[in-house]
Write an enzyme that holds these catalytic residues in place. Structure first.
Site, mmCIF file in Angstrom:
data_model
loop_
_atom_site.group_PDB
_atom_site.id
_atom_site.type_symbol
_atom_site.label_atom_id
_atom_site.label_comp_id
_atom_site.label_asym_id
_atom_site.label_seq_id
_atom_site.Cartn_x
_atom_site.Cartn_y
_atom_site.Cartn_z
ATOM 1 N N CYS A 195 78.307 -17.488 70.976
ATOM 2 C CA CYS A 195 79.059 -17.221 69.678
ATOM 3 C C CYS A 195 79.591 -18.037 69.303
ATOM 4 O O CYS A 195 79.204 -18.352 67.943
ATOM 5 C CB CYS A 195 80.024 -16.158 69.852
ATOM 6 S SG CYS A 195 80.974 -15.874 68.357
ATOM 7 N N GLU A 227 75.451 -9.128 73.584
ATOM 8 C CA GLU A 227 76.106 -9.003 74.232
ATOM 9 C C GLU A 227 76.943 -10.112 73.283
ATOM 10 O O GLU A 227 76.843 -10.819 73.227
ATOM 11 C CB GLU A 227 75.920 -8.961 75.676
ATOM 12 C CG GLU A 227 77.401 -9.120 76.228
ATOM 13 C CD GLU A 227 77.848 -10.043 76.954
ATOM 14 O OE1 GLU A 227 78.861 -10.648 77.712
ATOM 15 O OE2 GLU A 227 76.575 -11.069 77.055
ATOM 16 N N ARG A 286 86.840 -8.091 81.775
ATOM 17 C CA ARG A 286 86.202 -8.772 81.110
ATOM 18 C C ARG A 286 86.124 -7.767 79.734
ATOM 19 O O ARG A 286 85.196 -6.748 79.962
ATOM 20 C CB ARG A 286 84.759 -9.144 81.505
ATOM 21 C CG ARG A 286 84.215 -10.175 80.870
ATOM 22 C CD ARG A 286 82.876 -10.912 82.258
ATOM 23 N NE ARG A 286 81.886 -11.616 81.483
ATOM 24 C CZ ARG A 286 81.919 -12.292 81.823
ATOM 25 N NH1 ARG A 286 83.113 -13.447 81.967
ATOM 26 N NH2 ARG A 286 81.341 -13.698 80.567
ATOM 27 N N ARG A 333 83.934 -6.977 76.376
ATOM 28 C CA ARG A 333 82.675 -7.505 75.691
ATOM 29 C C ARG A 333 81.900 -6.753 74.233
ATOM 30 O O ARG A 333 82.814 -5.986 74.810
ATOM 31 C CB ARG A 333 81.713 -8.046 76.343
ATOM 32 C CG ARG A 333 82.163 -9.498 77.465
ATOM 33 C CD ARG A 333 81.586 -10.415 76.775
ATOM 34 N NE ARG A 333 82.340 -12.168 77.319
ATOM 35 C CZ ARG A 333 83.701 -12.708 77.257
ATOM 36 N NH1 ARG A 333 84.728 -11.877 77.240
ATOM 37 N NH2 ARG A 333 83.114 -14.176 77.986
HETATM 38 C C1 LIG Z 1 76.225 -16.840 77.146
HETATM 39 S S1 LIG Z 1 75.416 -17.362 77.942
HETATM 40 C C2 LIG Z 1 74.543 -15.979 78.320
HETATM 41 C C3 LIG Z 1 74.174 -15.336 79.962
HETATM 42 C C4 LIG Z 1 73.532 -14.796 80.187
HETATM 43 N N1 LIG Z 1 73.398 -13.443 79.245
HETATM 44 C C5 LIG Z 1 73.336 -14.068 81.514
HETATM 45 O O1 LIG Z 1 73.416 -13.581 81.964
HETATM 46 O O2 LIG Z 1 73.435 -15.309 82.587
HETATM 47 C C6 LIG Z 1 74.801 -17.984 76.345
HETATM 48 C C7 LIG Z 1 73.056 -18.463 77.107
HETATM 49 O O3 LIG Z 1 72.075 -19.408 75.900
HETATM 50 C C8 LIG Z 1 71.897 -20.601 76.577
HETATM 51 N N2 LIG Z 1 71.543 -21.058 75.182
HETATM 52 C C9 LIG Z 1 71.990 -21.603 74.389
HETATM 53 N N3 LIG Z 1 71.583 -22.156 72.977
HETATM 54 C C10 LIG Z 1 70.448 -22.315 73.663
HETATM 55 C C11 LIG Z 1 68.746 -22.335 73.175
HETATM 56 N N4 LIG Z 1 68.602 -21.805 71.998
HETATM 57 N N5 LIG Z 1 67.244 -21.930 73.303
HETATM 58 C C12 LIG Z 1 68.157 -21.476 74.598
HETATM 59 N N6 LIG Z 1 69.458 -20.670 74.630
HETATM 60 C C13 LIG Z 1 70.461 -21.142 74.456
HETATM 61 C C14 LIG Z 1 72.876 -20.961 76.289
HETATM 62 O O4 LIG Z 1 72.182 -22.010 77.357
HETATM 63 C C15 LIG Z 1 73.320 -20.114 76.975
HETATM 64 O O5 LIG Z 1 73.030 -20.154 79.117
#
Ligand SMILES: C[S@@+](CC[C@H](N)C(=O)[O-])C[C@H]1O[C@@H](n2cnc3c(N)ncnc32)[C@H](O)[C@@H]1O
Length: 349
Positions: A77, A115, A159, A161
């Site tokens: 987000c 999500e 949690r 979401r």
């Molecule tokens: C909210 S977490 C999602 C976690 C996932 N749904 C899980 O169950 O573990 C967002 C993830 O997006 C990754 N992220 C952020 N920017 C990114 C990008 N430009 N390319 C790839 N991954 C990215 C972050 O490192 C983080 O692990």
């Protein structure tokens, strides 16, 4: 009759440690592409699923991503900022949501599961949500969204979401009911380890208990079905990460960041000891199975579980999706004039 989940090939964007992977595979899904740029999370993903995630999604051409039926993304987000006037799709350029959109425009998955944090609905005075909904509609999806609490879907963690379920319009699914809360009392106690070696103990003179709470002593409705965190004390000034909870209620929201002596997990009074949760307990609180390989670095593991999606909630949503049958097999990327969709429950009669 077939479901959009049947033999579904899916992609896992912003994959973290694969919460979506766990849920999709439990419905027979086959993961065909993963993107995650954090090297620690990527390594955990590889150790558990044998897939090396591609890195930064902004640098990956949509044409280099394989065909797929389902797009999964728990997109961050904080990276989403919508500026200027609400121009729908144009407004999303430069944000990570745009990357989801450009991939979806090219591949036209039948289903998208997204999500984000609860506050997403209020981000930028609600304009962000509006742009997301308008944009997804513009690129041809029927969008359903709802804030769900993991506490109501079998996990003892508070949690909340927002979940988006988006069906490509031409497959004709023009309604979706989110799953009903499970009527089941759970407590943090159910997921605690007997002798956690990695759970930081807090032994300080400034611990204050405000409430004596145990299910035997404090017998009332709340105890019978608490399903929410029950604060019983605090340390220091009782700020974030400094509050103590009963193990007979639910855990507070696991968080990837945050300070205090109980940072990321909160503090719990377990067998007379005030402690944080172990990383395995955090894994269980998100619905990961006990054979899940956890990062050897505790700080990385806490961050990863704080970022992860609540797997049981996703499974409950997918269960509802799986009940919806389309009347024809939908061919990839070919617009079909499909009309009738019926719930399996109705079809049985
Ligand atoms: C909210 S977490 C999602 C976690 C996932 N749904 C899980 O169950 O573990 C967002 C993830 O997006 C990754 N992220 C952020 N920017 C990114 C990008 N430009 N390319 C790839 N991954 C990215 C972050 O490192 C983080 O692990």
């Amino acid at each position: 009759m077939n479901s959009v989940l049947e033999n579904a090939r899916y992609i896992d964007l912003f994959a973290g440690i694969g919460g979506f992977h766990q849920a999709m595979n439990s419905f027979g899904g086959k993961c065909v592409f993963v993107s995650e740029w954090d090297k620690h999370a990527s390594e955990v993903y590889f150790l558990n699923y044998g897939i090396r995630p591609a890195g930064d999604i902004t640098q990956i051409l949509e044409t280099d991503i394989p065909e797929h039926d389902v797009l999964c993304a728990g997109f961050p987000c904080q990276a989403f900022s919508v500026s200027g006037k609400q121009k729908g799709f144009e407004d999303t350029r430069g944000t990570l949501f745009f990357d989801i959109v450009r991939i979806a425009k090219h591949h036209r998955p039948k289903l998208m599961l997204l999500e984000n944090v609860r506050n997403f609905t209020r981000h930028n005075e609600g304009k962000t949500l509006k742009v997301v909904l308008t944009t997804l509609k513009e690129i041809g999806y029927n969008v359903y969204f709802k804030v769900l609490n993991a506490s109501d879907y079998g996990l003892p963690q508070n949690r909340e979401r927002i979940y988006f379920v988006c069906f490509r319009k031409d497959i004709g699914i023009d309604y979706f009911d989110f799953p009903q809360p499970a009527i089941k009392a759970t407590s943090l106690h159910d997921v605690l380890e007997n002798n956690p070696v990695k759970a930081k103990i807090v032994d300080r003179p400034d611990i204050v208990f405000t409430r004596n709470y145990s299910p035997d002593k404090d017998f009332n409705d709340e105890v019978l079905f608490p399903n929410r965190p029950i604060q019983i004390g605090y340390v220091n000034k009782g700020g974030q990460g400094e509050r103590i909870y009963s193990p007979f209620g639910h855990a507070i929201t696991l968080s990837a960041y945050g300070g205090g002596v109980g940072s990321k997990t909160g503090l719990y009074l377990v067998n007379g000891i005030v402690r944080k949760l172990s990383t395995r307990e955090c894994a269980r609180l998100q619905g990961f199975p006990d054979n899940f390989i956890i990062d050897i670095s505790d700080s990385q593991a806490y961050k990863q579980f704080g970022n992860s999606v609540a797997i049981s909630v996703l499974k409950s949503i997918l269960n509802e999706v799986s009940k919806i049958k389309t009347q024809k097999i939908v061919l990839d990327n070919k617009p079909i004039n499909l009309s009738k969709v019926t719930k399996i429950a109705e079809l049985r009669h």
